[in-house]
Design a protein around this motif. Structure first.
Motif, PDB file in Angstrom:
ATOM      1  N   GLY A  11       0.775  -1.237   0.000  1.00 59.63           N
ATOM      2  CA  GLY A  11       0.000   0.000   0.000  1.00 59.63           C
ATOM      3  C   GLY A  11       0.805   1.285   0.000  1.00 59.63           C
ATOM      4  O   GLY A  11       0.281   2.343  -0.360  1.00 59.63           O
ATOM      5  N   GLN A  12       2.066   1.240   0.402  1.00 54.63           N
ATOM      6  CA  GLN A  12       2.884   2.442   0.452  1.00 54.63           C
ATOM      7  C   GLN A  12       3.222   2.932  -0.966  1.00 54.63           C
ATOM      8  O   GLN A  12       3.306   2.150  -1.897  1.00 54.63           O
ATOM      9  N   MET A  13       3.418   4.230  -1.105  1.00 55.18           N
ATOM     10  CA  MET A  13       3.939   4.750  -2.357  1.00 55.18           C
ATOM     11  C   MET A  13       5.404   4.333  -2.482  1.00 55.18           C
ATOM     12  O   MET A  13       6.186   4.521  -1.545  1.00 55.18           O
ATOM     13  N   CYS A  14       5.768   3.747  -3.619  1.00 54.02           N
ATOM     14  CA  CYS A  14       7.145   3.287  -3.838  1.00 54.02           C
ATOM     15  C   CYS A  14       7.709   3.943  -5.091  1.00 54.02           C
ATOM     16  O   CYS A  14       7.038   3.987  -6.133  1.00 54.02           O
ATOM     17  N   LEU A  15       8.934   4.408  -4.986  1.00 59.35           N
ATOM     18  CA  LEU A  15       9.538   5.181  -6.070  1.00 59.35           C
ATOM     19  C   LEU A  15      11.041   4.963  -6.106  1.00 59.35           C
ATOM     20  O   LEU A  15      11.702   5.008  -5.066  1.00 59.35           O
ATOM     21  N   ASP A  16      11.593   4.756  -7.289  1.00 60.43           N
ATOM     22  CA  ASP A  16      13.043   4.738  -7.481  1.00 60.43           C
ATOM     23  C   ASP A  16      13.505   6.107  -7.980  1.00 60.43           C
ATOM     24  O   ASP A  16      12.831   6.745  -8.801  1.00 60.43           O
ATOM     25  N   VAL A  17      14.655   6.539  -7.496  1.00 60.98           N
ATOM     26  CA  VAL A  17      15.280   7.790  -7.914  1.00 60.98           C
ATOM     27  C   VAL A  17      16.654   7.453  -8.471  1.00 60.98           C
ATOM     28  O   VAL A  17      17.403   6.698  -7.852  1.00 60.98           O
ATOM     29  N   GLN A  18      17.011   8.007  -9.641  1.00 58.59           N
ATOM     30  CA  GLN A  18      18.308   7.722 -10.247  1.00 58.59           C
ATOM     31  C   GLN A  18      19.077   9.024 -10.418  1.00 58.59           C
ATOM     32  O   GLN A  18      18.760   9.837 -11.273  1.00 58.59           O
ATOM     33  N   ALA A  19      20.073   9.224  -9.572  1.00 58.38           N
ATOM     34  CA  ALA A  19      20.969  10.376  -9.692  1.00 58.38           C
ATOM     35  C   ALA A  19      22.404   9.937  -9.455  1.00 58.38           C
ATOM     36  O   ALA A  19      23.227  10.718  -8.986  1.00 58.38           O
ATOM     37  N   ALA A  20      22.687   8.656  -9.746  1.00 57.95           N
ATOM     38  CA  ALA A  20      24.021   8.072  -9.562  1.00 57.95           C
ATOM     39  C   ALA A  20      24.506   8.328  -8.136  1.00 57.95           C
ATOM     40  O   ALA A  20      23.765   8.080  -7.189  1.00 57.95           O
ATOM     41  N   CYS A  21      25.718   8.826  -7.986  1.00 62.16           N
ATOM     42  CA  CYS A  21      26.305   8.969  -6.652  1.00 62.16           C
ATOM     43  C   CYS A  21      25.633  10.048  -5.807  1.00 62.16           C
ATOM     44  O   CYS A  21      25.847  10.103  -4.596  1.00 62.16           O
ATOM     45  N   SER A  22      24.826  10.909  -6.425  1.00 59.57           N
ATOM     46  CA  SER A  22      24.065  11.920  -5.678  1.00 59.57           C
ATOM     47  C   SER A  22      22.708  11.397  -5.251  1.00 59.57           C
ATOM     48  O   SER A  22      21.882  12.145  -4.729  1.00 59.57           O
ATOM     49  N   GLY A  23      22.469  10.104  -5.462  1.00 60.19           N
ATOM     50  CA  GLY A  23      21.141   9.541  -5.251  1.00 60.19           C
ATOM     51  C   GLY A  23      20.574   9.727  -3.864  1.00 60.19           C
ATOM     52  O   GLY A  23      19.360   9.910  -3.708  1.00 60.19           O
ATOM     53  N   TYR A  24      21.427   9.669  -2.830  1.00 61.72           N
ATOM     54  CA  TYR A  24      20.898   9.809  -1.469  1.00 61.72           C
ATOM     55  C   TYR A  24      20.326  11.200  -1.239  1.00 61.72           C
ATOM     56  O   TYR A  24      19.221  11.336  -0.703  1.00 61.72           O
ATOM     57  N   LEU A  25      21.045  12.235  -1.645  1.00 60.86           N
ATOM     58  CA  LEU A  25      20.530  13.590  -1.426  1.00 60.86           C
ATOM     59  C   LEU A  25      19.298  13.862  -2.281  1.00 60.86           C
ATOM     60  O   LEU A  25      18.372  14.542  -1.841  1.00 60.86           O
ATOM     61  N   TYR A  26      19.262  13.326  -3.499  1.00 58.31           N
ATOM     62  CA  TYR A  26      18.071  13.488  -4.331  1.00 58.31           C
ATOM     63  C   TYR A  26      16.871  12.782  -3.695  1.00 58.31           C
ATOM     64  O   TYR A  26      15.746  13.296  -3.705  1.00 58.31           O
ATOM     65  N   ALA A  27      17.100  11.591  -3.140  1.00 57.82           N
ATOM     66  CA  ALA A  27      16.014  10.855  -2.480  1.00 57.82           C
ATOM     67  C   ALA A  27      15.584  11.559  -1.196  1.00 57.82           C
ATOM     68  O   ALA A  27      14.389  11.634  -0.875  1.00 57.82           O
ATOM     69  N   LEU A  28      16.557  12.087  -0.464  1.00 59.70           N
ATOM     70  CA  LEU A  28      16.260  12.792   0.778  1.00 59.70           C
ATOM     71  C   LEU A  28      15.419  14.033   0.505  1.00 59.70           C
ATOM     72  O   LEU A  28      14.454  14.327   1.225  1.00 59.70           O
ATOM     73  N   GLN A  29      15.783  14.765  -0.541  1.00 58.54           N
ATOM     74  CA  GLN A  29      15.020  15.961  -0.894  1.00 58.54           C
ATOM     75  C   GLN A  29      13.613  15.598  -1.357  1.00 58.54           C
ATOM     76  O   GLN A  29      12.641  16.318  -1.063  1.00 58.54           O
ATOM     77  N   SER A  30      13.493  14.480  -2.066  1.00 58.60           N
ATOM     78  CA  SER A  30      12.155  14.011  -2.463  1.00 58.60           C
ATOM     79  C   SER A  30      11.310  13.715  -1.234  1.00 58.60           C
ATOM     80  O   SER A  30      10.117  14.054  -1.181  1.00 58.60           O
ATOM     81  N   ALA A  31      11.918  13.089  -0.224  1.00 54.61           N
ATOM     82  CA  ALA A  31      11.200  12.781   1.013  1.00 54.61           C
ATOM     83  C   ALA A  31      10.738  14.058   1.703  1.00 54.61           C
ATOM     84  O   ALA A  31       9.617  14.118   2.247  1.00 54.61           O
ATOM     85  N   ARG A  32      11.569  15.081   1.709  1.00 49.78           N
ATOM     86  CA  ARG A  32      11.169  16.360   2.311  1.00 49.78           C
ATOM     87  C   ARG A  32       9.944  16.930   1.595  1.00 49.78           C
ATOM     88  O   ARG A  32       9.036  17.483   2.225  1.00 49.78           O
ATOM     89  N   GLY A  33       9.922  16.789   0.267  1.00 54.16           N
ATOM     90  CA  GLY A  33       8.781  17.288  -0.497  1.00 54.16           C
ATOM     91  C   GLY A  33       7.497  16.568  -0.144  1.00 54.16           C
ATOM     92  O   GLY A  33       6.438  17.205   0.041  1.00 54.16           O
ATOM     93  N   TYR A  34       7.554  15.245  -0.021  1.00 51.75           N
ATOM     94  CA  TYR A  34       6.355  14.484   0.336  1.00 51.75           C
ATOM     95  C   TYR A  34       5.883  14.839   1.744  1.00 51.75           C
ATOM     96  O   TYR A  34       4.673  14.893   2.010  1.00 51.75           O
ATOM     97  N   LEU A  35       6.825  15.091   2.648  1.00 49.13           N
ATOM     98  CA  LEU A  35       6.442  15.477   4.007  1.00 49.13           C
ATOM     99  C   LEU A  35       5.754  16.838   4.022  1.00 49.13           C
ATOM    100  O   LEU A  35       4.847  17.073   4.831  1.00 49.13           O
ATOM    101  N   CYS A  36       6.153  17.736   3.148  1.00 45.88           N
ATOM    102  CA  CYS A  36       5.482  19.033   3.070  1.00 45.88           C
ATOM    103  C   CYS A  36       4.038  18.863   2.617  1.00 45.88           C
ATOM    104  O   CYS A  36       3.140  19.570   3.090  1.00 45.88           O
TER     105      CYS A  36
END
Length: 327
Positions: free
Chosen positions: A102-127
């Motif tokens: 049931g959870q929203m699931c998403l892959d993010v591809q930014a190579a070695c920057s992937g963690y910060l891109y995923a983290l920023q995406s999480a901040r957006g969903y929390l907003c």
């Protein structure tokens, strides 16, 4: 809104490939690898181990530390350029292994920057949804995208996974994300590639796999852009938040190459004893690099309560970014 990091976890495969082991595979030496990269060994996934397996292991540790059950999650975001498959997403595979639905699931591809891109995406969903409980996982089996006949690349990378649980809350609840800045320049994308398997490179059943299916890059150009962009982004994020270099307690950069880490530290005036590195034991684990380093820095006491941590990263695309985390 405050973005609270409630739990961290990391995982590396059991198999360790040392520089001495690599001497038996390609024309290289421990001295050559160590002097140019700072890497002594790296972890390699088992034949039956995939990206979601490692992500699941890291996720379990992060959830346990956060005191959050898998079924409480609302979102799963996975950063990787080495997914289990094109379809389904690796985030969906991790969800399946956690035994939830049931959870929203998403892959993010930014190579070695992937963690910060995923983290920023999480901040957006929390907003958008402040009550969310978000699992951010970055996991890479880079060894499956290595040309083991190319000594310039195969000595650099390893396999690992890192995970973080993020919610909204009060800053007293734990470490929180102060800010994240991200950028990219697609015009430089051809300097670091894995082209094989994409729609721009047609292939047919039975065709041989060529070098384009593995990591290819121009090292000197990547080095130059990495140092400049990581440093510039660090300066920008501090300026945006009214901070100076003196306010930073710890630097945790993407673990790409010790020469890059040293260059960023020098240009940013951060002494070696305030820079966390684990590249000697892991190599470059791409998107997993930063969360593994964060998890280990906390585990070993390198980062303590009250520390302001600055995180610069750089990856293929080119993508880059920086984050400030207050512990």
């Amino acid at each position: 809104m405050n973005f609270i990091l409630r739990g961290f976890g990391h995982y590396a495969p059991e198999k360790v490939l040392t520089n001495a082991d690599l001497e038996k595979i390609v024309d290289t030496s421990d001295e050559w690898i160590t002097s140019r990269t700072g890497i002594k060994e790296r972890h390699i996934a088992a034949d039956d181990e995939c990206t979601s397996d490692m992500g699941y292991e890291a996720a379990q540790k992060a959830l346990a530390q956060a005191g959050i059950k898998p079924e409480e999650l609302t979102h799963i975001i996975c950063g990787t350029f080495t997914p289990d498959s094109m379809i389904p997403s690796t985030a969906c595979r991790i969800q399946e292994k956690l035994g939830i639905k049931g959870q929203m699931c998403l892959d993010v591809q930014a190579a070695c920057s992937g963690y910060l891109y995923a983290l920023q995406s999480a901040r957006g969903y929390l907003c958008l949804e402040p009550d969310s409980k978000i699992l951010v996982v970055t996991s890479e089996v880079v060894s499956r995208r290595m040309n083991w006949e190319d000594r310039a690349t195969c000595v650099l990378f390893g396999d690992a996974a890192g995970a973080t649980v993020m919610t909204s809350g009060d800053t007293a609840d734990g470490p929180h994300v102060v800010d994240v800045m991200l950028a990219a320049d697609g015009s430089l994308g051809d300097l670091l590639t894995v082209n094989g398997g994409g729609s721009a490179y047609s292939y047919k059943l039975g065709e041989a796999i060529g070098p384009e299916y593995f990591v290819e890059f121009k090292g000197r150009e990547v080095f130059k852009h990495a140092v400049r962009n990581m440093t510039d982004m660090c300066e920008s994020i501090l300026e945006r938040n009214g901070l100076t270099k003196a306010d930073v307690n710890v630097l945790i950069p993407h673990q790409a190459n010790l020469r890059i880490i040293d260059a960023v530290g020098r240009r940013f005036d951060i002494p070696e004893e305030r820079i966390f590195t684990n590249i000697a034991r892991y190599g470059n684990t791409s998107a997993a690099s930063v969360p593994v380093a964060l998890s280990e820095a906390l585990e070993t006491g390198f980062v303590n309560k009250g520390d302001l941590v600055l995180i610069p990263t750089f990856g293929g695309g080119f993508t880059w970014g920086s984050a400030l985390i207050q512990f």
